[in-house]
Structure formats: structure tokens, C-alpha cells
Motif scaffolding. Structure first.
Motif, PDB file in Angstrom:
ATOM      1  N   ALA A  92      -8.987 -43.466 -27.535  1.00  0.00           N
ATOM      2  CA  ALA A  92      -8.561 -42.293 -26.767  1.00  0.00           C
ATOM      3  C   ALA A  92      -7.571 -42.690 -25.679  1.00  0.00           C
ATOM      4  CB  ALA A  92      -9.770 -41.600 -26.157  1.00  0.00           C
ATOM      5  N   PHE A  93      -7.836 -43.812 -25.010  1.00  0.00           N
ATOM      6  CA  PHE A  93      -6.934 -44.242 -23.950  1.00  0.00           C
ATOM      7  C   PHE A  93      -5.585 -44.656 -24.527  1.00  0.00           C
ATOM      8  CE2 PHE A  93      -5.510 -47.366 -20.651  1.00  0.00           C
ATOM      9  CZ  PHE A  93      -5.313 -46.425 -19.643  1.00  0.00           C
ATOM     10  N   ALA A  94      -5.592 -45.319 -25.686  1.00  0.00           N
ATOM     11  CA  ALA A  94      -4.334 -45.698 -26.329  1.00  0.00           C
ATOM     12  C   ALA A  94      -3.510 -44.457 -26.670  1.00  0.00           C
ATOM     13  CB  ALA A  94      -4.611 -46.518 -27.589  1.00  0.00           C
ATOM     14  N   GLU A 144      -5.335 -36.486 -21.457  1.00  0.00           N
ATOM     15  CA  GLU A 144      -5.101 -36.878 -20.078  1.00  0.00           C
ATOM     16  C   GLU A 144      -5.701 -38.257 -19.794  1.00  0.00           C
ATOM     17  OE1 GLU A 144      -6.511 -33.906 -17.425  1.00  0.00           O
ATOM     18  OE2 GLU A 144      -5.260 -32.312 -18.280  1.00  0.00           O
ATOM     19  N   GLN A 145      -4.855 -39.159 -19.278  1.00  0.00           N
ATOM     20  CA  GLN A 145      -5.323 -40.513 -19.002  1.00  0.00           C
ATOM     21  C   GLN A 145      -6.469 -40.533 -17.999  1.00  0.00           C
ATOM     22  OE1 GLN A 145      -2.182 -43.242 -17.942  1.00  0.00           O
ATOM     23  NE2 GLN A 145      -0.771 -42.386 -19.455  1.00  0.00           N
ATOM     24  N   GLN A 146      -6.364 -39.723 -16.954  1.00  0.00           N
ATOM     25  CA  GLN A 146      -7.404 -39.730 -15.925  1.00  0.00           C
ATOM     26  C   GLN A 146      -8.746 -39.274 -16.484  1.00  0.00           C
ATOM     27  OE1 GLN A 146      -7.160 -41.077 -12.917  1.00  0.00           O
ATOM     28  NE2 GLN A 146      -5.087 -41.649 -13.543  1.00  0.00           N
ATOM     29  N   ALA A 147      -8.707 -38.319 -17.398  1.00  0.00           N
ATOM     30  CA  ALA A 147      -9.956 -37.846 -18.003  1.00  0.00           C
ATOM     31  C   ALA A 147     -10.599 -38.953 -18.834  1.00  0.00           C
ATOM     32  CB  ALA A 147      -9.688 -36.618 -18.867  1.00  0.00           C
ATOM     33  N   VAL A 148      -9.778 -39.701 -19.571  1.00  0.00           N
ATOM     34  CA  VAL A 148     -10.319 -40.801 -20.370  1.00  0.00           C
ATOM     35  C   VAL A 148     -10.830 -41.916 -19.470  1.00  0.00           C
ATOM     36  CG1 VAL A 148      -9.821 -42.498 -22.158  1.00  0.00           C
ATOM     37  CG2 VAL A 148      -8.753 -40.245 -22.270  1.00  0.00           C
ATOM     38  N   LEU A 149     -10.092 -42.227 -18.417  1.00  0.00           N
ATOM     39  CA  LEU A 149     -10.531 -43.284 -17.486  1.00  0.00           C
ATOM     40  C   LEU A 149     -11.856 -42.922 -16.828  1.00  0.00           C
ATOM     41  CD1 LEU A 149      -7.116 -44.191 -15.826  1.00  0.00           C
ATOM     42  CD2 LEU A 149      -8.491 -45.657 -17.311  1.00  0.00           C
ATOM     43  N   ALA A 150     -12.036 -41.640 -16.505  1.00  0.00           N
ATOM     44  CA  ALA A 150     -13.302 -41.205 -15.915  1.00  0.00           C
ATOM     45  C   ALA A 150     -14.454 -41.416 -16.896  1.00  0.00           C
ATOM     46  CB  ALA A 150     -13.208 -39.732 -15.504  1.00  0.00           C
TER      47      ALA A 150
END
Length: 389
Positions: free
Chosen positions: A219-221, A151-157
Motif C-alpha cells: 500500500a505504501f509503495a 494517501e501516504q499519511q493514512a498508510v503511515l498511520a
């Protein structure tokens, strides 16, 4: 489509590869670390896109650009550089460079800039894929990818907390993510084996080796790679089953190891990666469908039965996993008759337990052999992962 990456810093090159591989299902990436090798690769493969760092240990990448532009005026060339002054940008334009991205680059921006250059799955003149068996054989010869739903939001957090995160804490967040764990182990081992010859088997060690910042970028990639999700519900259902099986084997194997006073991390990692062959086949089948192919239910199961082992073996080599970890993973599926090491025996027993075969004579005999309490493991309760594993 083929892409050439010229980048001497291996973690950055691996990050570029992760972003690129997520933009289309049939991309082949060739990586070079010197201008001379990049020229050789360009002649051999004639890539459709070139991405290069500006300054390299053996000179300026403008030498590569001049070489290509003397023979090819149209192939896009993207330059990466920490130099963003006006003179550098104008120089890039004079040499026929198609785009310029400043380093350190933002992963989301890089993804956005490369997307129009690499998306080929919706092209109207796209050829139909070859027959399924040939497609799976050809895919096995390239870099095999796994489906993932990071999940992108989880990585961004997590990225917002990057300054306070330790490798151990990040490893706890990602402990159950097979595709991400495998990718980070791959990158860490490529650097570690080249530098010190020491293999890395643990997720925490992999994160520590590359740094929290690079691990988060990777992870974000992966989270941006929408092609890695399985849109076909038949494939998604099978992926969930195999992931569940892998997680159960991981937990049981770790619990057995800890009960014998052994460190549990390698056993957990091996269990988590024990179904990567099946996941790799499912990802390949999804790509086959995206390219216009059609697959029946029997074909899906037949492909898994015939190709999972081969894909799994290819992935273990592709990821440069240490030999000991490969042996642990392999023992989940087949125990060598000559095996005397408790590690493979425990992995085999964990697989038998998950399959409900722990009461068979073979399982009881092996439990006694390694020193496990057979009564306890008739109805096992796997220990949850903790910091001491």
C-alpha cells in the motif's frame, strides 16, 4: 525502459515491481527467480537496470553480475542483501555492483534510491509517443496499471499500528480501494495458486495470505506512485464517474446477495473491480499525455468505448483472478445467454439497477428467477459493508 528483478521470494519481488512501476510510465519489468533464468532474460531483453537478491537457492547472484560485467560495464546493478558487513559491501564494489540496499528494505528509501535511475519522463531526448491507437495496443500488451490516490499519511498511520492490526481490520480500511484491492489479490493469488492451487477472492484472505506487514508495504509503495494520479482534469472526471459506478454496483450486488442468504464479499469485490478496464485506459491516456501526446475530448471517449473491454479482460488475466470472480465481473457488462448461476445474474441485475433499468421487463423477470423481492429493489438501499459480509 526495461528492468530485470532477480528475487526468489515472490512477495518481495512483487513489492519491488510495485515500486519500480510507479517511477516512470513506460517501464517494463521482467522477474526471474533463478540465476539461470535471469541470464536468459538479460540476453533477451538487455534491461537498463538490474536489481538482484544476493543469495538465491541456486547460488550467489555474483554469478549473474560476473556474466553481465564481462559484456556490459555500464548498466546499473543494484544488490539486495540481509548481509551488511564491510566484507560484503567491499565484495559488491569489486564486482562492479552500482548500489547496495540492505534487506529488509524501507520502501520509501528504496523509492528514493531508484528514482534517479528510472525517471525517464523528463529526458530532453525522449522520443514522441506513437499514434494513440498504437500506443494503447502496445500498452495493453504490457502490465496495465490503474490510477490510484492512496494517501501516504493514512498508510503511515496504519503502519504505526501494524502489530495490532488484523487482516480483517485492514480489509475494512481498504474495502473501497479498487487498485489496491486488485494488486493485493494479484499477489496473493500468484503465491496461493503456486503453493496450493486455491484461488483467493476476498481482500481479507489476500491480506492474511501475504501478512499484514507485506500488505502495508504494498500500500505504501502504491501511495508513492505519483504517476498513478490523473493530472488531466478530463481524465480525472471520468475516473471519478467510473469509480462511483463501480462502488454503487458493488453495494447493490452485495445487498442482493445478502437478501438471498449468500455471502456478500465476492459480489462486493466483483462490483468494485467492474470498471477496471475503463480505469486502465484512463491511466494509459494520462501516460500518453505525459510522454508528449495530445488528446481531444472525443478521442478520450472513443478510446474508452473501444478499449475498456479489452483492457478489463487483460487485467483479469494479469491479476490471476479466480475464474468465478472473473465471471462475476464480466456479468456486470454482459450476461451470457446460457448463464444459470445466480451469481452472474445478481451482478447483471445490480448493474441494471444502478443504470435505472430495474423496472424493465427483463430485470423483473430475472428478479423473479433468482428469488429477489422485485418491489424492494425498485428503490434499493444498499447495505453498508460490515464484518458479516
Amino acid at each position: 525502459m526495461k528492468v530485470l528483478i532477480l528475487e526468489h521470494h515472490l512477495p518481495t519481488a512483487e513489492l519491488l515491481e510495485t515500486v519500480i512501476m510507479g517511477l516512470a510510465p513506460d517501464i517494463g519489468v521482467h522477474m526471474s527467480r533463478s540465476i539461470e533464468d535471469a541470464i536468459r532474460v538479460w540476453h533477451r531483453h538487455l534491461p537498463s537496470l538490474v536489481i538482484s537478491e544476493w543469495s538465491l537457492p541456486d547460488g550467489s547472484a555474483l554469478a549473474l553480475v560476473r556474466h553481465i560485467r564481462a559484456r556490459d560495464k555500464t548498466t546499473p546493478i543494484i544488490m539486495l542483501s540481509a548481509r551488511t558487513d564491510k566484507e560484503t559491501v567491499l565484495t559488491a564494489a569489486r564486482y562492479g555492483i552500482s548500489g547496495f540496499i540492505a534487506k529488509p528494505f524501507d520502501v520509501a528509501l528504496l523509492h528514493q534510491r531508484l528514482q534517479p535511475l528510472l525517471r525517464t519522463d523528463t529526458a530532453p531526448d525522449r522520443p514522441a509517443p506513437p499514434p494513440l491507437d498504437r500506443y494503447l495496443a502496445e500498452t495493453a500488451e504490457r502490465a496495465i496499471q490503474l490510477p490510484t490516490d492512496i494517501e501516504q499519511q493514512a498508510v503511515l498511520a496504519l503502519m504505526e499500528r501494524r502489530q495490532e492490526l488484523s487482516p480483517a481490520e485492514l480489509a475494512r480500511h481498504w474495502r473501497g480501494l479498487a487498485a489496491l484491492s486488485a494488486r493485493l489479490l494479484d499477489i496473493a493469488n500468484s503465491a496461493s495458486l503456486g503453493r496450493a492451487g486455491k484461488p483467493i477472492c476476498k481482500l481479507e484472505e489476500a491480506i492474511a495470505a501475504m501478512g499484514v506487514e507485506m500488505a502495508l508495504n504494498q500500500a505504501f509503495a502504491l501511495s508513492l506512485d505519483i504517476s498513478r494520479s490523473l493530472a488531466d482534469p478530463r481524465l480525472g472526471e471520468r475516473a471519478r464517474y467510473h469509480l462511483q459506478q463501480a462502488e454503487q454496483v458493488a453495494a447493490i450486488a452485495r445487498g442482493m446477495a445478502l437478501s438471498l442468504g449468500l455471502e456478500g464479499v465476492a459480489f462486493y469485490t466483483a462490483g468494485l473491480l467492474s470498471r477496471v478496464g475503463e480505469l486502465g485506459v484512463l491511466r494509459a491516456l494520462q501516460d500518453f499525455i505525459r510522454q508528449g501526446g495530445s488528446i481531444s475530448e472525443p478521442q478520450i471517449d472513443d478510446s474508452l468505448s473501444r478499449w475498456a473491454a479489452g483492457y478489463g479482460n487483460r487485467l483479469k488475466i494479469q491479476w490471476r483472478l479466480p475464474l468465478h470472480l472473473r465471471e462475476l465481473i464480466g456479468a456486470v457488462h454482459q450476461l451470457k445467454s446460457s448463464s444459470a448461476d445466480r451469481g452472474p445474474l445478481l451482478m447483471y441485475l445490480a448493474a441494471m439497477t444502478v443504470a435505472g433499468q430495474q423496472q424493465q421487463d427483463e430485470a423483473l423477470r430475472l428478479m423473479r428467477r433468482v428469488g429477489l423481492d422485485a418491489d424492494r429493489w425498485q428503490r434499493p438501499k444498499a447495505l453498508p459493508p460490515t464484518d458479516d459480509c
